[in-house]
Design an enzyme around this catalytic site. Structure first.
Site, short mmCIF file in Angstrom:
data_model
loop_
_atom_site.label_atom_id
_atom_site.label_comp_id
_atom_site.label_asym_id
_atom_site.label_seq_id
_atom_site.Cartn_x
_atom_site.Cartn_y
_atom_site.Cartn_z
N HIS A 1 -3.04 10.88 0.79
CA HIS A 1 -2.45 10.67 2.11
C HIS A 1 -1.77 11.97 2.52
O HIS A 1 -0.57 12.02 2.77
CB HIS A 1 -1.49 9.47 2.09
CG HIS A 1 -1.22 8.86 3.44
ND1 HIS A 1 -1.34 7.51 3.70
CD2 HIS A 1 -0.82 9.42 4.61
CE1 HIS A 1 -1.03 7.26 4.97
NE2 HIS A 1 -0.70 8.40 5.55
N GLU B 1 -3.42 -0.15 8.22
CA GLU B 1 -2.23 0.24 9.00
C GLU B 1 -2.38 -0.31 10.41
O GLU B 1 -3.46 -0.22 11.01
CB GLU B 1 -2.09 1.77 9.15
CG GLU B 1 -1.68 2.49 7.90
CD GLU B 1 -1.56 4.01 8.11
OE1 GLU B 1 -1.32 4.45 9.26
OE2 GLU B 1 -1.71 4.72 7.12
N GLU C 1 -7.49 8.44 6.41
CA GLU C 1 -7.74 9.08 7.70
C GLU C 1 -8.27 10.51 7.60
O GLU C 1 -7.58 11.47 7.99
CB GLU C 1 -6.47 9.07 8.55
CG GLU C 1 -5.94 7.68 8.83
CD GLU C 1 -4.82 7.67 9.89
OE1 GLU C 1 -4.39 8.75 10.32
OE2 GLU C 1 -4.41 6.58 10.29
N TYR D 1 -4.26 1.80 15.93
CA TYR D 1 -3.02 1.82 16.73
C TYR D 1 -3.29 1.59 18.21
O TYR D 1 -2.57 0.85 18.85
CB TYR D 1 -2.28 3.15 16.52
CG TYR D 1 -1.68 3.23 15.14
CD1 TYR D 1 -0.44 2.67 14.88
CD2 TYR D 1 -2.36 3.83 14.08
CE1 TYR D 1 0.12 2.70 13.61
CE2 TYR D 1 -1.82 3.86 12.80
CZ TYR D 1 -0.58 3.29 12.56
OH TYR D 1 -0.04 3.31 11.31
N ASN E 1 -7.30 1.82 10.01
CA ASN E 1 -5.99 1.99 10.64
C ASN E 1 -6.24 1.97 12.14
O ASN E 1 -7.01 2.78 12.67
CB ASN E 1 -5.37 3.34 10.26
CG ASN E 1 -5.00 3.41 8.78
OD1 ASN E 1 -5.10 2.41 8.06
ND2 ASN E 1 -4.58 4.57 8.34
N ARG F 1 0.85 -1.19 0.00
CA ARG F 1 0.00 0.00 0.00
C ARG F 1 0.89 1.24 0.00
O ARG F 1 1.70 1.42 0.91
CB ARG F 1 -0.90 0.00 1.24
CG ARG F 1 -1.70 1.26 1.39
CD ARG F 1 -2.62 1.26 2.61
NE ARG F 1 -3.29 2.55 2.66
CZ ARG F 1 -3.28 3.38 3.71
NH1 ARG F 1 -2.71 3.03 4.83
NH2 ARG F 1 -3.88 4.54 3.63
C1 FCB Z 1 -1.26 7.24 10.74
C2 FCB Z 1 -0.85 7.74 9.37
C3 FCB Z 1 0.47 7.22 8.90
C4 FCB Z 1 1.48 7.12 10.01
C5 FCB Z 1 0.90 6.41 11.20
C6 FCB Z 1 1.87 6.22 12.34
O1 FCB Z 1 -2.10 8.18 11.33
O2 FCB Z 1 -1.83 7.39 8.42
O3 FCB Z 1 0.88 8.03 7.83
O4 FCB Z 1 1.97 8.36 10.31
O5 FCB Z 1 -0.22 7.08 11.66
#
Ligand code: FCB
Length: 455
Positions: free
Chosen positions: A126, A355, A171, A299, A297, A82
């Protein structure tokens, strides 16, 4: 590698294994082959905006080293890659003349990926908006959707014969709210109304691009990538529960509801009052065009508390626990909860984790090896969370590690290393971290392996 490491829980056949990057974070070559400036060039060159004043001028020089980077991907056994296309390479002024040289770069990249047996997954936006458009109001101006449609058409016409998977926007929450409301990302505005206008226009850009993709590459698959975070509280008053719902509304429902239901969540609309953007009658139908998949995405989860007044901060409401170098709490069960919830409430046809990953303070490699057990543990935990969700019936079809290699982490500059491949920024040398070796084994076996399975 131990034999035990080879015995893992299997992923479904055909599961897509990938890694992700983004144009401004890796390419460098910001003035080459006719590329115009983007808002991130201007922002990163503004004193005080990024850690150490870092910029993406050189980044990891992927623009020149892409062949070598494809070799790396091949060594890892990636099935998919990607990446994003830089709008200012393709249309340097945002609108008007198409710069074929800019497109040539992505043309070569796509051919190189296909030759290596790697599926290209292309993100159209992006965050590197052409600066010329920013000067006309950028994402806050309704005309941005039409401009994005023209750009999308230029890219699909050139690459649509070879690229099967398209992600419109990465995002919108971050691009709009961090860029226009909190001012910590480009272009650095600090107005709630601007943030909401930008978010609405990003969703209109998504819908516009969906239409262009359907028209120009009818066989392609397309969707949007949202950053989502399940919201919890450690407290049990009604006020705390109310705060959970508000935060969920602002961060998750604000994007999921329009894309999947064609409406904004009422409770949050009421809160925003006069700051709500202008919504034309056709907007919500455009925003909710059917998609083939949702990219998520993920985290970390979010914890709130009724009197926690730091917006989106990681304040006193947060539990103790393992944190990454960005200070983000490591909580894989958040991913299972999130996937279950999105599947239950919105039923996207397919879901891909576009992500997921972690920054840690890696020591430089020694004799070609770099041990990053905490990153492996992060991936292990989150892939396990994916298996749980798949077991519960979530149509999760693939996973992309963030990131293929260390890179320019926006306002954090080069201080945060998210790669599974280490980059020495002085020499641009790439070295696979242990996490990359482990991930390669996972891919090869299509199964979750022990954390020690580092071949
Ligand atoms: C996300 C972004 C990516 C990267 C990660 C850690 O928010 O999409 O570009 O910076 O965080």
């Amino acid at each position: 590698m131990t034999d035990g490491g080879r015995r893992g829980d299997g992923f479904p056949d055909g599961f897509v294994w990938g890694a992700a990057t983004a144009s401004y974070q890796i390419e460098g070559a910001v003035r080459e082959d006719g590329r115009g400036p983007s808002i991130w060039d201007v922002f990163s060159h503004t004193p005080g905006k990024t850690a150490n004043g870092d910029t993406g001028d050189v980044a990891v020089d992927h623009y020149h080293r892409w062949r070598q980077d494809i070799d790396l991907m091949r060594e890892l056994g990636l099935g998919a890659y990607r990446f994003s296309v830089a709008w200012p390479r393709v249309i340097p002024n945002g609108v008007g003349a198409v710069n074929q040289k800019g497109l040539d770069f992505y043309d070569r990249l796509v051919d190189g990926l296909l030759e290596a047996g790697i599926e290209p997954w292309l993100t159209l936006y992006h965050w590197d908006l052409p600066q010329a458009l920013a000067e006309e109001g950028g994402l806050t101006h309704r005309d941005i959707a039409g401009a994005f449609g023209e750009y999308t058409e230029a890219v699909t016409r050139r690459l649509g014969d070879r690229v099967g998977n398209w992600i419109t926007i990465n995002e919108p929450f971050v691009a709009a709210f961090l860029g226009y409301w909190w001012g910590v990302h480009a272009p650095g505005e600090t107005s709630r109304a601007a943030g909401l206008a930008a978010a609405h226009n990003l969703l209109r850009m998504h819908g516009t691009a969906m239409d262009v993709i359907r028209d120009t590459v009818p066989d392609a698959r397309a969707g949007i990538t949202l950053n989502l975070s399940p919201v919890y509280t450690l407290f049990d008053t009604e006020a705390d529960e109310e705060e959970v719902s508000i935060r969920d509304g602002v961060a998750n429902r604000w994007f999921l509801d329009p894309v999947f239901r064609g409406e904004y969540p009422d409770d949050i609309v009421r809160r925003y009052g006069d700051d709500m953007p202008e919504i034309e009658p056709e907007d919500m139908a455009l925003i909710s065009r059917p998609t083939d998949f949702l990219g998520i995405n993920y985290y970390n989860p979010t914890y709130v508390k009724a009197d926690d007044d730091a917006p989106f901060g990681q304040g006193p409401a947060w539990p103790e626990g393992e944190r990454t170098a960005t200070g983000w709490l490591v909580e894989p069960r958040g991913l299972t909860d999130l996937l279950d919830r999105v599947h239950r409430d919105y039923s996207p046809r397919e879901i891909y984790i576009t992500e997921n990953g972690a920054a840690y303070d890696d020591e430089p490699p020694l004799e070609g090896r770099l041990h990053d057990p905490r990153r492996i543990a992060y991936y292990h935990g989150h892939l396990d969370a994916c298996l749980d969700a798949i077991g519960a019936g979530v149509p999760l079809k693939g996973y992309f590690a963030w990131s293929l290699m260390d890179n320019f982490e926006w306002a954090e500059g080069y201080s945060k290393r998210f790669g599974i491949v280490y980059v020495d920024y002085a020499t641009q040398e790439r070295t696979r971290k242990d996490s990359a070796r482990w991930y390669a084994n996972v891919i090869q076996d299509n199964a979750l392996l022990d954390e020690g399975a580092i071949g």
